[in-house]
Write a protein that holds these residues in place. Sequence first.
Motif, mmCIF file in Angstrom:
data_model
loop_
_atom_site.group_PDB
_atom_site.id
_atom_site.type_symbol
_atom_site.label_atom_id
_atom_site.label_comp_id
_atom_site.label_asym_id
_atom_site.label_seq_id
_atom_site.Cartn_x
_atom_site.Cartn_y
_atom_site.Cartn_z
ATOM 1 N N LYS A 213 81.601 70.744 -15.487
ATOM 2 C CA LYS A 213 81.799 71.255 -14.155
ATOM 3 C C LYS A 213 80.844 70.690 -13.192
ATOM 4 O O LYS A 213 79.596 70.850 -13.546
ATOM 5 C CB LYS A 213 81.672 72.827 -14.244
ATOM 6 N N PHE A 214 81.440 70.139 -12.384
ATOM 7 C CA PHE A 214 80.372 69.655 -11.146
ATOM 8 C C PHE A 214 80.239 70.772 -10.054
ATOM 9 O O PHE A 214 81.138 71.229 -9.726
ATOM 10 C CB PHE A 214 81.248 68.561 -10.526
ATOM 11 N N ILE A 215 78.900 70.954 -10.142
ATOM 12 C CA ILE A 215 78.632 72.313 -9.434
ATOM 13 C C ILE A 215 78.517 71.953 -7.746
ATOM 14 O O ILE A 215 78.805 72.440 -6.732
ATOM 15 C CB ILE A 215 77.382 73.091 -9.848
ATOM 16 N N GLY A 216 77.793 70.602 -7.625
ATOM 17 C CA GLY A 216 77.383 70.069 -6.289
ATOM 18 C C GLY A 216 76.412 68.934 -6.355
ATOM 19 O O GLY A 216 75.976 68.613 -7.602
ATOM 20 N N GLY A 217 76.338 68.351 -5.108
ATOM 21 C CA GLY A 217 75.754 67.103 -5.193
ATOM 22 C C GLY A 217 74.614 67.143 -4.182
ATOM 23 O O GLY A 217 74.472 67.852 -3.255
ATOM 24 N N SER A 218 73.700 66.131 -4.410
ATOM 25 C CA SER A 218 72.706 65.839 -3.642
ATOM 26 C C SER A 218 72.288 64.228 -3.337
ATOM 27 O O SER A 218 73.044 63.624 -4.018
ATOM 28 C CB SER A 218 71.311 66.658 -4.155
ATOM 29 N N THR A 219 71.057 63.902 -3.093
ATOM 30 C CA THR A 219 70.544 62.465 -2.997
ATOM 31 C C THR A 219 69.141 62.571 -2.887
ATOM 32 O O THR A 219 68.611 63.775 -2.810
ATOM 33 C CB THR A 219 71.443 61.762 -1.951
ATOM 34 N N THR A 220 68.758 61.280 -2.862
ATOM 35 C CA THR A 220 66.983 61.348 -2.733
ATOM 36 C C THR A 220 66.922 60.816 -1.036
ATOM 37 O O THR A 220 66.550 61.706 -0.304
ATOM 38 C CB THR A 220 66.499 60.340 -3.782
ATOM 39 N N GLY A 221 67.149 59.641 -1.005
ATOM 40 C CA GLY A 221 67.183 59.269 0.378
ATOM 41 C C GLY A 221 67.640 57.604 0.228
ATOM 42 O O GLY A 221 67.867 57.199 -0.686
ATOM 43 N N VAL A 222 67.703 57.054 1.346
ATOM 44 C CA VAL A 222 67.910 55.599 1.195
ATOM 45 C C VAL A 222 66.953 54.879 0.574
ATOM 46 O O VAL A 222 65.862 54.809 1.210
ATOM 47 C CB VAL A 222 68.405 55.144 2.623
ATOM 48 N N GLU A 223 66.868 54.342 -0.652
ATOM 49 C CA GLU A 223 66.002 53.643 -1.463
ATOM 50 C C GLU A 223 65.425 52.410 -0.664
ATOM 51 O O GLU A 223 65.732 51.618 -0.008
ATOM 52 C CB GLU A 223 66.533 53.342 -2.879
ATOM 53 N N SER A 224 63.809 52.425 -0.885
ATOM 54 C CA SER A 224 63.446 51.310 -0.323
ATOM 55 C C SER A 224 63.623 49.976 -1.325
ATOM 56 O O SER A 224 64.054 50.353 -2.424
ATOM 57 C CB SER A 224 61.813 51.752 -0.348
ATOM 58 N N LEU A 225 63.058 48.916 -0.889
ATOM 59 C CA LEU A 225 63.081 47.628 -2.008
ATOM 60 C C LEU A 225 61.577 47.336 -2.029
ATOM 61 O O LEU A 225 61.058 47.053 -1.071
ATOM 62 C CB LEU A 225 63.995 46.753 -1.202
ATOM 63 N N VAL A 226 61.043 47.132 -3.109
ATOM 64 C CA VAL A 226 59.952 46.581 -3.427
ATOM 65 C C VAL A 226 59.948 45.233 -3.647
ATOM 66 O O VAL A 226 60.762 44.769 -4.524
ATOM 67 C CB VAL A 226 59.157 47.436 -4.588
ATOM 68 N N PRO B 191 63.053 51.180 6.539
ATOM 69 C CA PRO B 191 64.019 51.813 5.601
ATOM 70 C C PRO B 191 64.990 51.107 4.706
ATOM 71 O O PRO B 191 65.001 49.870 5.140
ATOM 72 C CB PRO B 191 64.880 52.638 6.497
ATOM 73 N N GLY B 192 65.279 51.507 3.580
ATOM 74 C CA GLY B 192 66.073 50.495 2.635
ATOM 75 C C GLY B 192 67.452 50.390 3.646
ATOM 76 O O GLY B 192 67.959 50.998 4.538
ATOM 77 N N PHE B 193 68.207 49.601 2.883
ATOM 78 C CA PHE B 193 69.541 49.095 3.465
ATOM 79 C C PHE B 193 70.624 49.001 2.324
ATOM 80 O O PHE B 193 71.796 48.773 2.865
ATOM 81 C CB PHE B 193 69.401 47.688 3.900
ATOM 82 N N HIS B 194 70.185 49.475 1.333
ATOM 83 C CA HIS B 194 71.207 49.314 0.147
ATOM 84 C C HIS B 194 71.762 50.798 -0.680
ATOM 85 O O HIS B 194 72.917 50.917 -0.555
ATOM 86 C CB HIS B 194 70.798 48.082 -0.766
ATOM 87 N N SER B 195 70.714 51.124 -1.200
ATOM 88 C CA SER B 195 71.213 52.265 -2.068
ATOM 89 C C SER B 195 70.658 53.529 -1.669
ATOM 90 O O SER B 195 69.664 54.022 -1.069
ATOM 91 C CB SER B 195 70.558 51.947 -3.398
ATOM 92 N N LEU B 196 71.953 54.481 -1.707
ATOM 93 C CA LEU B 196 71.552 56.009 -1.615
ATOM 94 C C LEU B 196 72.518 56.598 -2.836
ATOM 95 O O LEU B 196 73.853 56.844 -2.584
ATOM 96 C CB LEU B 196 72.329 56.077 0.018
ATOM 97 N N PRO B 197 71.705 56.831 -3.850
ATOM 98 C CA PRO B 197 72.778 57.546 -5.073
ATOM 99 C C PRO B 197 73.179 58.871 -4.599
ATOM 100 O O PRO B 197 72.347 59.665 -4.030
ATOM 101 C CB PRO B 197 71.441 57.289 -5.926
ATOM 102 N N LEU B 198 74.140 59.137 -5.511
ATOM 103 C CA LEU B 198 74.626 60.729 -5.504
ATOM 104 C C LEU B 198 73.867 61.276 -6.651
ATOM 105 O O LEU B 198 73.749 60.681 -7.861
ATOM 106 C CB LEU B 198 76.054 60.802 -5.653
ATOM 107 N N ILE B 199 73.083 62.368 -6.474
ATOM 108 C CA ILE B 199 72.612 63.113 -7.514
ATOM 109 C C ILE B 199 73.411 64.225 -7.730
ATOM 110 O O ILE B 199 73.728 65.087 -7.069
ATOM 111 C CB ILE B 199 71.021 63.444 -7.144
ATOM 112 N N ASP B 200 73.913 64.435 -9.105
ATOM 113 C CA ASP B 200 74.674 65.658 -9.052
ATOM 114 C C ASP B 200 74.153 66.819 -10.149
ATOM 115 O O ASP B 200 73.292 66.350 -11.006
ATOM 116 C CB ASP B 200 76.354 65.301 -9.831
ATOM 117 N N ILE B 201 74.510 67.918 -9.988
ATOM 118 C CA ILE B 201 74.135 68.854 -10.615
ATOM 119 C C ILE B 201 75.358 69.687 -11.411
ATOM 120 O O ILE B 201 76.296 69.977 -10.798
ATOM 121 C CB ILE B 201 73.314 70.422 -10.171
#
Length: 337
Positions: free
Chosen positions: A139-152, A229-239
């Motif tokens: 059961k997917f309760i809800g989602g979050s994210t971290t932030g637009v990721e940086s690139l090293v 700021p990053g330009f590529h990755s913004l991942p979905l974090i799910d609980i």
Amino acid sequence: MKFNLTLLTAAFAGIFSTSVLAADFNLKIQSSDPSGDKNFQVQQKWAERVETMTDGQIKISLLPAGSVVKNTETLDAIRQGILDGQVTATEYFSGKDPAFGLIGNMVGAWSNTGQLLQYINYGGGYELMTELYKPYGVKFIGGSTTGVESLVSKVPLDGVADLKGLKIRAPEGLVQQVFAAAGATPVNLPGSEVFTGLSKGVIDAADYTVFSTNQKAGMNDIAPHPVQPGFHSLPLIDISISQKKWDKMTPAQQEILTVSVRDFAIDMTTELRIADQAAVAKAEADPKITIHNWNDEERKKFRAIAKTQWKVFAERSPNAQKVYDSVTQYLEANGLL
């Protein structure tokens, strides 16, 4: 002395049902983050808050990454009853269905955390995730994210042209596919080996995580040309938790969990943004570190490349096509495409 047998029976029944309820909801939930990361610390506060809000009826034992199974195996572990739930990046399950890779990290789609969260909560993402997880008994309760990721990066990166031939660590799936289409050479490397890979020259750059986490880990010291700021990755974090456990909960408990995850998303994105701001200020004061901020034109070039790969990736499964249609329709309707 006379006893009211009916009242006494009801009282004992209430005590018994409460104890059973508490026992039923000692949830063992594995995170995809190590215990030392700020991400995990925010997740731990969420777990403690849920216990308080439910008066101890729902207790969560939050376990760091890899405690029971690999990050890519938590979905199966929940179905098998090994775990009760997960706090994870949805893209880890792209090997099961490309749809998870697409909704989990639609590279270049989102410019900020608010756009992704609005899609999940109000734009059809919640319903779609519920449908995708149903066959797994999750059961997917809800989602979050971290932030637009940086690139090293060990070398200066000021635009798409600088990606050509770049050996870049990127997760499997859509992220690798987009970077390859942009001319880079993606390398499949576990997150635990990014620092070593950079220091030994195995890779030139890495898609890893947000700026503050990279800075704390010393990534910017050995790869002194971060893109922020990053330009590529913004991942979905799910609980998510076991559907069987969810179905045994009362409507009130289900609602508390749902609202708690929305609150968690605010905490996660806000605390990481504050941490990023402090880390950027520290990096800017270091003459050995040069932060690169891509201009709008270069960001548009990268996104145009990413959009062609969304469509290609969507062809890998019927569910991936559903994700592609849902997200692109939302982006277009909101003037974001």
